[in-house]
Write an enzyme that holds these catalytic residues in place. Structure first.
Site, PDB file in Angstrom:
ATOM      1  N   HIS A  26     -52.954  -2.747 -29.897  1.00 27.09           N
ATOM      2  CA  HIS A  26     -53.743  -3.990 -29.924  1.00 27.09           C
ATOM      3  C   HIS A  26     -54.212  -4.236 -31.355  1.00 27.09           C
ATOM      4  CE1 HIS A  26     -57.059  -6.545 -27.740  1.00 27.09           C
ATOM      5  NE2 HIS A  26     -56.692  -7.100 -28.883  1.00 27.09           N
ATOM      6  N   HIS A  77     -53.912  -7.570 -34.142  1.00 29.42           N
ATOM      7  CA  HIS A  77     -53.437  -8.917 -34.510  1.00 29.42           C
ATOM      8  C   HIS A  77     -53.122  -8.858 -36.000  1.00 29.42           C
ATOM      9  CE1 HIS A  77     -55.016 -10.709 -30.726  1.00 29.42           C
ATOM     10  NE2 HIS A  77     -55.847  -9.686 -30.822  1.00 29.42           N
ATOM     11  N   HIS A 102     -54.767 -10.728 -23.102  1.00 26.82           N
ATOM     12  CA  HIS A 102     -56.196 -10.470 -23.270  1.00 26.82           C
ATOM     13  C   HIS A 102     -56.889 -10.960 -22.003  1.00 26.82           C
ATOM     14  CE1 HIS A 102     -55.224  -9.960 -27.452  1.00 26.82           C
ATOM     15  NE2 HIS A 102     -56.470  -9.898 -27.852  1.00 26.82           N
ATOM     16  N   GLU A 114     -62.445  -9.727 -21.884  1.00 27.35           N
ATOM     17  CA  GLU A 114     -63.136  -9.446 -23.158  1.00 27.35           C
ATOM     18  C   GLU A 114     -64.499 -10.134 -23.081  1.00 27.35           C
ATOM     19  OE1 GLU A 114     -61.262 -11.197 -26.611  1.00 27.35           O
ATOM     20  OE2 GLU A 114     -62.512 -10.062 -28.024  1.00 27.35           O
ATOM     21  N   ASP A 132     -57.808  -4.124 -33.090  1.00 29.73           N
ATOM     22  CA  ASP A 132     -57.936  -5.573 -32.877  1.00 29.73           C
ATOM     23  C   ASP A 132     -57.748  -6.364 -34.177  1.00 29.73           C
ATOM     24  OD1 ASP A 132     -58.136  -7.746 -31.222  1.00 29.73           O
ATOM     25  OD2 ASP A 132     -60.284  -7.571 -30.834  1.00 29.73           O
ATOM     26  N   ASP A 133     -58.811  -6.528 -34.948  1.00 28.84           N
ATOM     27  CA  ASP A 133     -58.758  -7.292 -36.201  1.00 28.84           C
ATOM     28  C   ASP A 133     -59.500  -6.500 -37.275  1.00 28.84           C
ATOM     29  OD1 ASP A 133     -57.665 -10.046 -35.181  1.00 28.84           O
ATOM     30  OD2 ASP A 133     -59.247  -9.468 -33.777  1.00 28.84           O
TER      31      ASP A 133
END
Ligand code: HPA
Ligand code: ZN
Length: 345
Positions: A16, A18, A196, A199, A277-278
């Site tokens: 996961h 991005h 997703h 969340e 994630d980011d």
């Protein structure tokens, strides 16, 4: 052996991430200059100061603003290369990377431009680090399904370079059921499916992702714990969850790492994994997420090893790769135990 060195030493998969969320402010400003664009922030410090979010949407607004500096194939290559270098340093041996083509094509960037840059970086990382990489195309759920269908059609000629499809962006108000047709089409064409869900959105969105979209993994899924029947289903069907603790805290979905549901997920027998994630926006890459979560939640070595092993097992790499990766993992862990026993004598 501390849990920190255990985490740093053991091999793992990132499921996961991005790629646009790995754009560090330093590269953002450099690319703005290279492309003759106005920089989104006056300085690296100004960018980091701006990264204070009250919700997923707060983050997404800056995420889309930041990625506008990505213009050429070289930009996407540099972006992905920097991430893969960092991942390899964390002991990541497999990375399944999300990308958001609609966020680029709607700015006039050709699908081939970004795909060529990303795949060239994956090939280079495989050669240089032995890191196995794959791409998962995410549909932006704040756009309608017609847009997703058009995007999938544009992706189909490149199917050999895209492993699966996912669903991301603003969650609440954009339930998975809106994307039934495009997920059905992707399944028929042999793509792997993730989304997703849970969340910020309710457990019902997780049910929809499983039952209506047919996904094989749930990205985030933290709110699934509110529904015991859903927890039972996820556990029984061994549906992996790609959890991103630092993201959840930075987006105020969870109050602090000390109360993050990750430990409860493991206790409930869910197939949880840890991911970043980011990372450029949330203050940490994979190992940072794992180390800080283990510390804050008091995870045992066994739990930490389970999280990392789960990531290899839950990956969409082929059977032969996963079998070897799991055997290598177990061997490494046994070596570490032996070393520790020897040093304790
Ligand atoms: N959630 C939804 N969409 C996203 C995220 C996220 O955490 N990161 C990038 N796009
Ligand atoms: Zn995400």
């Amino acid at each position: 052996m501390t849990t920190q060195s255990l985490i740093e030493t053991l091999p793992k998969a990132e499921l996961h991430i991005h790629i646009e969320g790995s754009l560090e402010p330093e590269m953002m400003l450099a690319l703005a200059e290279r492309n003759g664009l106005e920089a989104p922030y006056a300085s690296v410090e100004a960018a980091r100061t701006a990264y204070a979010f009250g919700s997923l949407q707060d983050f997404l607004d800056l995420y889309y603003r930041g990625m506008a500096v990505l213009q050429s194939e070289e930009d996407f290559f540099d972006l992905a290369s920097a991430y893969l270098e960092r991942a390899a340093a964390d002991g990541v041996t497999r990375a399944e990377i999300f990308f958001d083509p609609q966020a680029h094509t709607e700015r006039g960037i050709a699908f081939e431009t970004l795909l060529d840059g990303l795949t060239r970086a994956l090939a280079a990382a495989e050669k240089q680090h032995g890191l196995s990489g794959a791409l998962i195309l995410c549909f932006l759920r704040h756009l309608d399904e017609a847009d997703a269908l058009k995007t999938f059609e544009a992706a189909l000629p490149h199917r050999d370079r895209i492993l699966g499809v996912g669903l991301d962006s603003s969650e609440v108000g954009y339930p998975p059921e809106r994307f039934k047709r495009v997920f059905r089409w992707a399944a028929d064409e042999g793509f792997r499916l993730v989304a997703h869900a849970g969340e910020e959105g309710p457990p019902d969105y997780v049910w929809q992702a499983i039952d209506l979209l047919g996904v094989e993994r749930i990205d985030h899924g933290i709110r699934a714990l509110e529904d015991p029947a859903l927890v039972k289903r996820l556990a029984e069907d061994e549906i992996p969850l790609t959890v991103c603790p630092l993201s959840n805290v930075r987006l105020c979905a969870v109050e602090s790492l000390a109360v993050h549901p990750l430990k409860r997920m493991l206790d409930a027998g869910l197939v949880a994994t840890v991911n970043s994630d980011d990372p450029a926006y949330f203050g940490g890459y994979l190992n940072d997420n794992a180390i800080q979560s283990a510390d804050a939640l008091g995870l045992s070595e066994e739990q930490v090893a389970t999280l990392l092993r789960n990531s290899l097992d839950a990956s969409f790499a082929d059977e032969a790769w996963r079998t070897k990766a799991l055997a290598d993992f177990d061997k490494k862990r046994a070596e570490l135990d032996k070393k520790r026993a020897a040093s304790a004598d």
